[in-house]
Design a protein around this motif. Sequence first.
Motif, PDB file in Angstrom:
ATOM      1  N   UNK A  59       0.728  -1.107   0.209  1.00  0.00           N
ATOM      2  CA  UNK A  59       0.106  -0.075  -0.101  1.00  0.00           C
ATOM      3  C   UNK A  59       0.821   1.407  -0.037  1.00  0.00           C
ATOM      4  N   UNK A  60       2.051   1.072   0.456  1.00  0.00           N
ATOM      5  CA  UNK A  60       2.725   2.422   0.263  1.00  0.00           C
ATOM      6  C   UNK A  60       4.015   2.721  -0.313  1.00  0.00           C
ATOM      7  N   UNK A  61       4.217   1.656  -0.955  1.00  0.00           N
ATOM      8  CA  UNK A  61       5.498   1.209  -2.110  1.00  0.00           C
ATOM      9  C   UNK A  61       6.046   2.646  -2.758  1.00  0.00           C
ATOM     10  N   UNK A  62       4.979   3.492  -2.996  1.00  0.00           N
ATOM     11  CA  UNK A  62       5.432   4.674  -3.845  1.00  0.00           C
ATOM     12  C   UNK A  62       5.816   5.983  -2.783  1.00  0.00           C
ATOM     13  N   UNK A  63       5.470   5.603  -1.541  1.00  0.00           N
ATOM     14  CA  UNK A  63       5.698   7.021  -0.760  1.00  0.00           C
ATOM     15  C   UNK A  63       6.810   6.782   0.246  1.00  0.00           C
ATOM     16  N   UNK A  64       6.744   5.275   0.859  1.00  0.00           N
ATOM     17  CA  UNK A  64       7.593   5.184   2.124  1.00  0.00           C
ATOM     18  C   UNK A  64       9.078   5.270   1.948  1.00  0.00           C
ATOM     19  N   UNK A  65       9.654   4.940   0.761  1.00  0.00           N
ATOM     20  CA  UNK A  65      10.965   5.169   0.744  1.00  0.00           C
ATOM     21  C   UNK A  65      11.389   6.608   1.150  1.00  0.00           C
ATOM     22  N   UNK A  66      10.836   7.424   0.294  1.00  0.00           N
ATOM     23  CA  UNK A  66      10.971   8.880   0.429  1.00  0.00           C
ATOM     24  C   UNK A  66      10.908   9.232   2.051  1.00  0.00           C
ATOM     25  N   UNK A  67       9.769   8.893   2.715  1.00  0.00           N
ATOM     26  CA  UNK A  67       9.445   9.179   4.176  1.00  0.00           C
ATOM     27  C   UNK A  67      10.671   8.530   4.821  1.00  0.00           C
ATOM     28  N   UNK A  68      11.074   7.357   4.723  1.00  0.00           N
ATOM     29  CA  UNK A  68      12.145   6.825   5.463  1.00  0.00           C
ATOM     30  C   UNK A  68      13.308   7.618   5.519  1.00  0.00           C
ATOM     31  N   UNK A  69      13.584   7.935   3.981  1.00  0.00           N
ATOM     32  CA  UNK A  69      14.846   8.807   3.970  1.00  0.00           C
ATOM     33  C   UNK A  69      14.903   9.972   4.579  1.00  0.00           C
ATOM     34  N   UNK A  70      13.849  10.505   4.688  1.00  0.00           N
ATOM     35  CA  UNK A  70      13.644  11.971   5.394  1.00  0.00           C
ATOM     36  C   UNK A  70      13.906  11.852   6.926  1.00  0.00           C
ATOM     37  N   UNK A  71      13.246  10.714   7.082  1.00  0.00           N
ATOM     38  CA  UNK A  71      13.375  10.498   8.852  1.00  0.00           C
ATOM     39  C   UNK A  71      14.925   9.959   9.261  1.00  0.00           C
ATOM     40  N   UNK A  72      15.355   9.219   8.379  1.00  0.00           N
ATOM     41  CA  UNK A  72      16.884   8.982   8.672  1.00  0.00           C
ATOM     42  C   UNK A  72      17.711  10.236   8.548  1.00  0.00           C
ATOM     43  N   UNK A  73      17.456  11.053   7.644  1.00  0.00           N
ATOM     44  CA  UNK A  73      18.157  12.275   7.583  1.00  0.00           C
ATOM     45  C   UNK A  73      18.128  13.039   8.736  1.00  0.00           C
ATOM     46  N   UNK A  74      16.759  13.261   9.360  1.00  0.00           N
ATOM     47  CA  UNK A  74      16.361  14.106  10.649  1.00  0.00           C
ATOM     48  C   UNK A  74      17.169  13.044  11.909  1.00  0.00           C
ATOM     49  N   UNK A  75      16.985  11.771  11.704  1.00  0.00           N
ATOM     50  CA  UNK A  75      17.849  11.190  12.815  1.00  0.00           C
ATOM     51  C   UNK A  75      19.429  11.356  12.795  1.00  0.00           C
TER      52      UNK A  75
END
Length: 198
Positions: A59-75
Amino acid sequence: MDTSKREIAAVAARLVVEEGLEYGPAKRRALRELGLPTRTALPNNDEVEAEVRDYIALFCADTQPQELHALRLLALEWMERMTVFRPHVGGAVWHGTATRLSDIYIQLFCDDSKSAEIALIDHHVDYEPRMVTGFHGEQVEALSVHAPSRALGEEIGVHLLVYDLDDLRGALKPDAQGRAPRGDLNALRRRIEQEKDQ
């Protein structure tokens, strides 16, 4: 995994992804949603994580990778700010199942338990201290911050969990699947670099 456990894991996974619930509360709410008795055996976190991965892929294959990347950059940004406290990131951000609704969990390993709090005060960071369950089931102090993510255009919960320096040895033991349960700054940088290559 028996049928009821699989159903609970699937509903819990949906709650984790769509509502940002942690695994424990998601499993308990899944029980209620399915109308099962409170004593029903619950799936373990690895079983829920497998369902979370399936749900994201479906259900989220198109959005989740970018969201994960943003969270990893914030971390990464927060780990660099707190580098003196040997920060390690864990949870969904580390394991790759995070979405924009996920919070970031960073473990700090300090010589003095108050030093991380003093560092936040010195940098005029608003935080909320609270007690949470640590990785051995014990109570540890968490310094919780609302951190803006430019990439996501919203604030993300960043929780800095304060551990004693001696806890660092046990923190790196592989989990039940043989994976590193958390990673330091260099390990997170490597994961971010690997994302670019995919």
